[in-house]
Design a protein around this motif. Sequence first.
Motif, short mmCIF file in Angstrom:
data_model
loop_
_atom_site.label_atom_id
_atom_site.label_comp_id
_atom_site.label_asym_id
_atom_site.label_seq_id
_atom_site.Cartn_x
_atom_site.Cartn_y
_atom_site.Cartn_z
N ALA A 174 22.00 39.98 37.31
CA ALA A 174 22.15 41.44 37.31
C ALA A 174 23.45 41.86 37.98
CB ALA A 174 20.95 42.08 38.02
N LEU A 175 23.79 41.20 39.09
CA LEU A 175 25.06 41.52 39.76
C LEU A 175 26.24 41.23 38.85
CD1 LEU A 175 26.72 42.20 42.33
CD2 LEU A 175 26.60 39.75 42.89
N ARG A 180 30.82 42.66 35.62
CA ARG A 180 31.53 42.39 34.37
C ARG A 180 31.77 43.68 33.59
NH1 ARG A 180 28.33 38.62 32.95
NH2 ARG A 180 27.02 39.85 31.57
N GLY A 181 30.76 44.54 33.57
CA GLY A 181 30.88 45.80 32.85
C GLY A 181 31.91 46.73 33.45
N ALA A 182 32.17 46.58 34.75
CA ALA A 182 33.14 47.44 35.42
C ALA A 182 34.53 46.82 35.50
CB ALA A 182 32.65 47.78 36.83
N GLY A 183 34.68 45.60 34.97
CA GLY A 183 35.97 44.94 35.01
C GLY A 183 36.29 44.28 36.34
N CYS A 184 35.28 44.05 37.19
CA CYS A 184 35.51 43.37 38.45
C CYS A 184 35.81 41.89 38.19
CB CYS A 184 34.30 43.50 39.37
SG CYS A 184 33.99 45.20 39.88
N ARG A 185 36.58 41.29 39.09
CA ARG A 185 37.13 39.97 38.79
C ARG A 185 36.38 38.79 39.37
NH1 ARG A 185 43.72 40.72 39.37
NH2 ARG A 185 43.99 42.18 37.64
N LEU A 186 35.82 38.94 40.57
CA LEU A 186 35.24 37.74 41.18
C LEU A 186 34.13 38.07 42.15
CD1 LEU A 186 36.27 37.15 44.39
CD2 LEU A 186 38.44 36.88 43.22
N ILE A 187 33.26 37.06 42.33
CA ILE A 187 32.22 37.08 43.35
C ILE A 187 32.56 35.97 44.34
CG2 ILE A 187 29.76 36.81 43.84
CD1 ILE A 187 29.24 37.57 40.87
N ASP A 188 32.73 36.33 45.58
CA ASP A 188 32.98 35.34 46.63
C ASP A 188 31.65 34.74 47.06
OD1 ASP A 188 33.90 33.86 48.80
OD2 ASP A 188 33.78 35.58 50.15
N CYS A 189 31.52 33.43 46.90
CA CYS A 189 30.29 32.73 47.29
C CYS A 189 30.46 31.98 48.60
CB CYS A 189 29.87 31.76 46.19
SG CYS A 189 29.59 32.53 44.58
N ALA A 214 44.47 39.48 46.95
CA ALA A 214 45.58 40.43 47.08
C ALA A 214 45.75 41.26 45.81
CB ALA A 214 46.88 39.68 47.39
N GLN A 215 45.35 40.70 44.66
CA GLN A 215 45.47 41.41 43.39
C GLN A 215 44.18 42.13 43.00
OE1 GLN A 215 46.69 38.50 40.47
NE2 GLN A 215 48.28 37.68 41.79
N THR A 216 43.14 41.96 43.82
CA THR A 216 41.80 42.43 43.42
C THR A 216 41.25 43.54 44.30
OG1 THR A 216 41.32 40.22 42.56
CG2 THR A 216 39.44 41.67 42.95
N VAL A 217 41.48 43.46 45.62
CA VAL A 217 40.79 44.38 46.53
C VAL A 217 41.28 45.83 46.41
CG1 VAL A 217 40.11 42.63 48.21
CG2 VAL A 217 42.35 43.74 48.41
N ASP A 218 42.43 46.03 45.82
CA ASP A 218 42.92 47.40 45.64
C ASP A 218 42.68 47.94 44.24
OD1 ASP A 218 43.88 47.77 48.27
OD2 ASP A 218 45.71 46.66 47.81
N MET A 219 41.94 47.19 43.43
CA MET A 219 41.58 47.67 42.09
C MET A 219 40.64 48.87 42.19
SD MET A 219 40.79 44.13 40.00
CE MET A 219 40.01 45.09 38.67
N HIS A 220 40.56 49.61 41.12
CA HIS A 220 39.61 50.73 41.02
C HIS A 220 38.72 50.48 39.81
CE1 HIS A 220 41.65 53.01 44.14
NE2 HIS A 220 42.79 52.71 43.56
N PRO A 221 37.61 49.73 40.01
CA PRO A 221 36.75 49.38 38.88
C PRO A 221 36.23 50.62 38.15
CG PRO A 221 36.15 48.17 40.84
CD PRO A 221 37.12 49.21 41.27
N GLN A 222 36.09 50.48 36.86
CA GLN A 222 35.59 51.57 36.04
C GLN A 222 34.06 51.52 35.98
OE1 GLN A 222 37.73 53.91 34.75
NE2 GLN A 222 39.28 52.78 35.91
#
Length: 236
Positions: A174-175, A180-189, A214-222
């Motif tokens: 579910a996560l 994925r639907g919001a365009g997020c890139r990764l899950i830190d395990c 550095a390329q991910t945390v400033d994204m604005h997921p949709q």
Amino acid sequence: MPLLPVLAPGEDFPPSCEALDYPNGLLAAGGELSPQTLLSAYRRGIFPWYQPPDPVLWWTPDPRSVLYPEQLHISRSLAKTLRRNSFTLDADTRFREVMLACAAPRAGQDGTWISDAMVSAYSELHRLGHAHSIEVYRDSELVGGLYGIAIGGAFFGESMFSRASDASKTALVALAWLLRGAGCRLIDCQVESGHLNSLGARTISRLDFEQELAQTVDMHPQSLNWRLPASCGELL
């Protein structure tokens, strides 16, 4: 053995290259579990893990276990569970309960790192909209779930629990569906495990992980609205 830096409240973290090789990734002690400190830490790939009455310990292991949402592996048996709609889902409705369930003693485990202080700190992050939970129900009973921190296009998984077969796996599916639907890139395990590897996680170097962050945390997921479908089958 190098001396471990002891942080004063509000003091910045040392560079990750100063983390110990053994224990793998131990970076610093002390500091505080304030929202500002926690968010600053996660943005750099640093997380707290300790057992009271010890001081807070901060970690950034190398290598790092990550799961890319689009690479989640769903086994045939798990897919059957989802299609049977054995569970119902929700998100962000029982955050504290999910944390407490994750903190419950497990076989072969001596105590828990999810202390009262951790529950309070992450519950505050939840109140502020940074920490999130997935809840899995069977016959209206909470039987599985997970929680973690969302920053930009990254989700930092903290812990999961299961009281029924496939319940925690369903929470992870579910996560991944939401991210994925919001365009997020990764899950830190965080740290590698056979269980997470079976679900598609893999390890990358700490340097590669930090570069991705550095390329991910400033994204604005949709459209990351933390709403899940009524049917587990819709996750497939």
